[in-house]
Design an enzyme around this catalytic site. Sequence first.
Site, PDB file in Angstrom:
ATOM      1  N   SER A 288       0.832  -1.200   0.000  1.00 10.74           N
ATOM      2  CA  SER A 288       0.000   0.000   0.000  1.00 10.74           C
ATOM      3  C   SER A 288       0.867   1.251   0.000  1.00 10.74           C
ATOM      4  O   SER A 288       1.975   1.251   0.546  1.00 10.74           O
ATOM      5  CB  SER A 288      -0.914   0.024   1.226  1.00 10.74           C
ATOM      6  OG  SER A 288      -0.162   0.330   2.399  1.00 10.74           O
ATOM      7  N   ASP A 289       0.358   2.305  -0.613  1.00  7.23           N
ATOM      8  CA  ASP A 289       0.946   3.610  -0.361  1.00  7.23           C
ATOM      9  C   ASP A 289       0.722   3.909   1.113  1.00  7.23           C
ATOM     10  O   ASP A 289      -0.136   3.299   1.765  1.00  7.23           O
ATOM     11  CB  ASP A 289       0.296   4.674  -1.251  1.00  7.23           C
ATOM     12  CG  ASP A 289       1.207   5.862  -1.483  1.00  7.23           C
ATOM     13  OD1 ASP A 289       2.105   6.098  -0.645  1.00  7.23           O
ATOM     14  OD2 ASP A 289       1.023   6.571  -2.478  1.00  7.23           O
ATOM     15  N   TRP A 290       1.472   4.830   1.657  1.00  6.12           N
ATOM     16  CA  TRP A 290       1.469   5.066   3.097  1.00  6.12           C
ATOM     17  C   TRP A 290       0.094   5.584   3.550  1.00  6.12           C
ATOM     18  O   TRP A 290      -0.323   6.681   3.183  1.00  6.12           O
ATOM     19  CB  TRP A 290       2.583   6.030   3.459  1.00  6.12           C
ATOM     20  CG  TRP A 290       3.866   5.367   3.852  1.00  6.12           C
ATOM     21  CD1 TRP A 290       4.603   5.618   4.982  1.00  6.12           C
ATOM     22  CD2 TRP A 290       4.578   4.336   3.162  1.00  6.12           C
ATOM     23  NE1 TRP A 290       5.711   4.805   5.011  1.00  6.12           N
ATOM     24  CE2 TRP A 290       5.722   4.000   3.913  1.00  6.12           C
ATOM     25  CE3 TRP A 290       4.358   3.626   1.973  1.00  6.12           C
ATOM     26  CZ2 TRP A 290       6.634   3.020   3.534  1.00  6.12           C
ATOM     27  CZ3 TRP A 290       5.256   2.645   1.570  1.00  6.12           C
ATOM     28  CH2 TRP A 290       6.377   2.359   2.356  1.00  6.12           C
ATOM     29  N   GLY A 291      -0.606   4.752   4.307  1.00  6.30           N
ATOM     30  CA  GLY A 291      -1.927   5.124   4.793  1.00  6.30           C
ATOM     31  C   GLY A 291      -3.037   4.913   3.784  1.00  6.30           C
ATOM     32  O   GLY A 291      -4.153   5.404   3.989  1.00  6.30           O
ATOM     33  N   ALA A 292      -2.784   4.162   2.712  1.00  9.42           N
ATOM     34  CA  ALA A 292      -3.788   3.992   1.653  1.00  9.42           C
ATOM     35  C   ALA A 292      -4.731   2.821   1.896  1.00  9.42           C
ATOM     36  O   ALA A 292      -5.657   2.613   1.119  1.00  9.42           O
ATOM     37  CB  ALA A 292      -3.099   3.822   0.302  1.00  9.42           C
TER      38      ALA A 292
END
Length: 801
Positions: A288-292
């Site tokens: 995941s992208d950070w916090g996605a």
Amino acid sequence: MAGMKVFSLLAASSFLRYASAQDVIRNDTFFYGQSPPVYPSPEIEGLGDWGDAYAKAQAFVAQLTLEEKTNLTGGFANASSGCGGNIRGIPRLGFNGLCLQDAGQGVRATDFVNAYASGIHAGASWNKNLTFDRAYAMGGEFRAKGASIALGPPVVGPLGRIARGGRNWEGFSVDPYLSGILAAESVRGIQSRGVISCTKHFILNEQELNRIPTINAENETVEASSSNIDDRTMHELYMWPFADALHAGTASIMCSYERINNSYGCQNSKALNGLLKDELGYQGFVVSDWGAQESGVGSALAGLDMVMPSGLQFWGGNLTQAVRNGSVPEDRLTDMATRIMAAWYYTNQDAPDHPYPGIGLAPNLLLPHRIVDARDPSARPVILQGAIEGHVLVKNTNNTLPLRSPKLLSLYGYDAKSPDFNTPGPGFNPWSFGLQSHNVNSVICGFFGRGVCPPFAPIAQNGTFIVGGGSGANNPVYISAPYNAIQEQAIQDGTQLYWDFVNANANGSVHAESDACLVFINAAASEGVDRPSLRDDFSDALVTNIAAQCSNTIVTIHNAGIRLVDQWIENPNVTAVIFGHLPGQDSGRALVELLYGRTSPSGKLPYTVARNESDYGALLDPVGPVPPYTYFPQDDFREGVNIDYRAFDAAGIEPRFEFGFGLTYTTFEFANLASSVVSGASLSAYPTGPVIQGGNADLWDVIATVTASVTNTGNVAAAEVAQLYVGIPSAGQPVRQLRGFEKVLVHPNQTAHVEFELRRRDLSVWDVVAQQWRLELGAEYHVYVGSSSRDLPLVGNLTLA
């Protein structure tokens, strides 16, 4: 309890009805605006050259407990590490964990590393070998610092659909072919150093506005923007460069923040299970992208394999419990862990003769820490040459450049000098956090927050612009600014320098005896915020004011994307213009090489420069929430495959500078066009080869070639980028699309011969009904060869009989 509640709700949701991974779409209407479910998530099979890595990963994962498998899937906070993300090790099995670190122009947030040319700068070089060398050198620095996963390059999403997109500078080009070729070289370069290359962002991550859910002024949630797209456009445009990166072996893919046809990118089963893991045969892992991550069970079943920066919000113990209660099959968790470990083995990070060093990324550079100098002296020529070749000369009246032993030069503009870093200490480059040091809060808001972000200024007046803002930036040991490099040259030549970097708009500031006036401006951009415009009044006024006082005004723009110049480009006193892009730490040194003619410019524009912002039409601005979708912003990709030069060609709009354009200090002539089908090439309408990572294996078979000759008709040795465009004889295809390029150095009165290899996929269209790539057999393809998308003197035909 909150996490468990999400699991329970998602497990019962009717949205998660099961369908086969082969449950395909048969028409574009069904796909447009909604995302059909594709389950279960395909398991890694060891396709192609992944066999050994898969076998090792299987044996490793078979020894893990349920909790150890879960630990591989989620990041954790590590106060002793400066890595952007961390995965716990399993010491009893000799696995030391994973360090994930940002990359765009080099290793981020650390010391003793280099700042390489940006993605857009590498794209403007149109140089395959140099792009590989750049990635190879960067990969060595990641390994030296102990980072096992480089979070880009390559960046192929955003592709650059929105002209004002804040992160377009991280990618190579708005063209999928150019972007894909350079992405493949980047993957090979990074991974040949034993570092996992994370290709991002999958997929349709084309704007920063509303890229993540936000809270509006009424304290109401506004969901992330939904990129709504048809099946054909998805394949022919946005998936294209990802397929190249996969075929080159990329072992990690980062999913995106945005929704895709109204389903979040990191839990979109059609995108991750259907397109990526099934159709493209992807063997690595999705992070995941950070916090996605927006759900627990939903993202697990949809194909997400690793969560960053922390797995605790939805996964962690919740994921273990979900496996135990049957909400997530244990085979799915096993596949997650196997894919992660297969990537580790695939990049030979277990090699006993080449052990991975310890982590050399300090969490706080101001405190005493172990110094790891990751810089390799052999990379110096790559850094400089990469900086040189990404400059694009677009105007050079009466051979103003190169400069010839000037007696007096006057320098102007905020971009000429070294940056003013207001925060003390090493590694605190404000560019690595945002647009300007006094404007960090707005970028952090867009990068990490879910609140309302204030606008930011269009001009970076803190100094020269060598990197973009956000996670793609880094902090070099030194910065060669234009003024510093020109000063060194002036010392050698005995040139008198005058400069004014503050009051350049005051009348009478130009010395009457100036041989030339050099003006430096920039066009900044950063992750988290889209650009407010493609030009700004302050910089344009600076140029016009100097040009009014100086008959030989030379403008250099350090631009993080498209920059319009029509406010002054036709001014006869503006004699030369260079798009300098983002060259990295050797910016000034590279520019001096070009200004003084030691090297001829050879860059070409990887985008189209319009005459007016309105020429970009609906693709100028990002799309925000509008009624009736106030809380669920919708961005319909109605233009299909026609973005940038394709759109200009389709609408008959004359650009200021077309895609692929760039001048040198000499002239070239093209001749001797020939095209032919490769003898023995399989010309079935559809591919028949097995699926390997990237798609059917025979999609990469060369089935035709085009040849031409390039003659240097001037008196200066220079490199030319010969470009091949193809007109595919099928309804809805662009007028022309790039399908080959070769950069060749040609000496005066000499001729170079170029050959373009056309792969099956290069001549195919996506058949929505058949759900496969199709050749137009018996039809006549048009082929064009020249120096840009609008300068194509050689025209011919090719028939696949």
